[in-house]
Write an enzyme that holds these catalytic residues in place. Sequence first.
Site, PDB file in Angstrom:
ATOM      1  N   HIS A 113       0.835  -1.211   0.000  1.00 39.65           N
ATOM      2  CA  HIS A 113       0.000   0.000   0.000  1.00 39.65           C
ATOM      3  C   HIS A 113       0.868   1.257   0.000  1.00 39.65           C
ATOM      4  O   HIS A 113       0.580   2.225  -0.719  1.00 39.65           O
ATOM      5  CB  HIS A 113      -0.933   0.013   1.202  1.00 39.65           C
ATOM      6  N   HIS A 171      -8.906  -2.116  -5.506  1.00 41.86           N
ATOM      7  CA  HIS A 171      -7.849  -2.458  -4.553  1.00 41.86           C
ATOM      8  C   HIS A 171      -6.840  -3.431  -5.171  1.00 41.86           C
ATOM      9  O   HIS A 171      -5.636  -3.339  -4.884  1.00 41.86           O
ATOM     10  CB  HIS A 171      -8.416  -3.054  -3.270  1.00 41.86           C
ATOM     11  N   ASP A 199      -2.826  -2.750  -5.250  1.00 39.66           N
ATOM     12  CA  ASP A 199      -1.768  -3.695  -4.890  1.00 39.66           C
ATOM     13  C   ASP A 199      -0.807  -3.932  -6.052  1.00 39.66           C
ATOM     14  O   ASP A 199       0.417  -4.003  -5.860  1.00 39.66           O
ATOM     15  CB  ASP A 199      -2.378  -5.039  -4.480  1.00 39.66           C
ATOM     16  N   HIS A 238      -0.728 -11.102  -5.126  1.00 38.31           N
ATOM     17  CA  HIS A 238       0.660 -10.739  -4.850  1.00 38.31           C
ATOM     18  C   HIS A 238       1.660 -11.704  -5.479  1.00 38.31           C
ATOM     19  O   HIS A 238       2.692 -11.276  -6.001  1.00 38.31           O
ATOM     20  CB  HIS A 238       0.884 -10.648  -3.339  1.00 38.31           C
TER      21      HIS A 238
END
Length: 280
Positions: free
Chosen positions: A77, A229, A233, A257
């Site tokens: 973030h 979001h 990321d 991720h």
Amino acid sequence: MTDRRATVRAPVLLDGVGLHSGLPVTVTIAPGDDGIAFTRTTRTTRQARTTRVPARVAHVTATDRRTRLGPVSTVEHLMSALAGARVTDAEIHLSGEEVPGCDGSARPFTDALHAVGLRDLGPWRPPRLLRPVRYAYGDTVLRARPGTGLWSVTYDRAPRFPVRQTVTVRLPADYADMVAPARTLVLESELTRARAHGLGRGLDAPSVVVIGDDAYVGRTRFADEPARHKLLDLIGDLYLTGIPVHHLDVTAVRPGHRANIALAALVTDAATGCLRRERP
């Protein structure tokens, strides 16, 4: 855009708890002139040990629902906010093992950076991607190519709620309003299990989008907040290449991720001016 290096005019301090650890932590974003790096000091009864880790994909140590850089967790973030604000150099000091989650988004970091302002460090020649790259695993497909900052992410859970969402932005212009406010997300069915495994202990109702079987649990900031979001990321993870967001065009379907960092490694290998990723 003319590429220029920039750092913060003065130290920026934020505190809170880690999204996953639930432990209190303070982060200080200080002026720097040697790229972006995270520093954590650990103390024992006999001595203090300080570890400085450059914000590069070569130093990623974990991607389980967060990105861990050396001994520092959940950097994505803050890295995303730095990318959106066009910060190229900063010394980031942490009092604990995890960057504070704040409200679950990048907005507190973005607002703090804009409030303190940036100091110009002069022109520079940033790393550049030389050719398109692609990462695919199952239904996950991520692509990056040399471009002008057009980023698109598709969050796809079909046929489950909220089915399929796609958000497309131009970076960095759209970042502060369209990306930074989007909060982290969790499936209602996975929340208890995640906490049992030491994840999500710092989550509360204002800092997370909870996705139920057929509706959101609580209010959202955007109807497509999960997709936004995921884009947030992705921006943070790909900024570990050191390439400014306006020099890339990126499309991603079902990113996470692990996939983001895999793409970042491919970008680093296909770029000039990047630190080469370490190979086993």
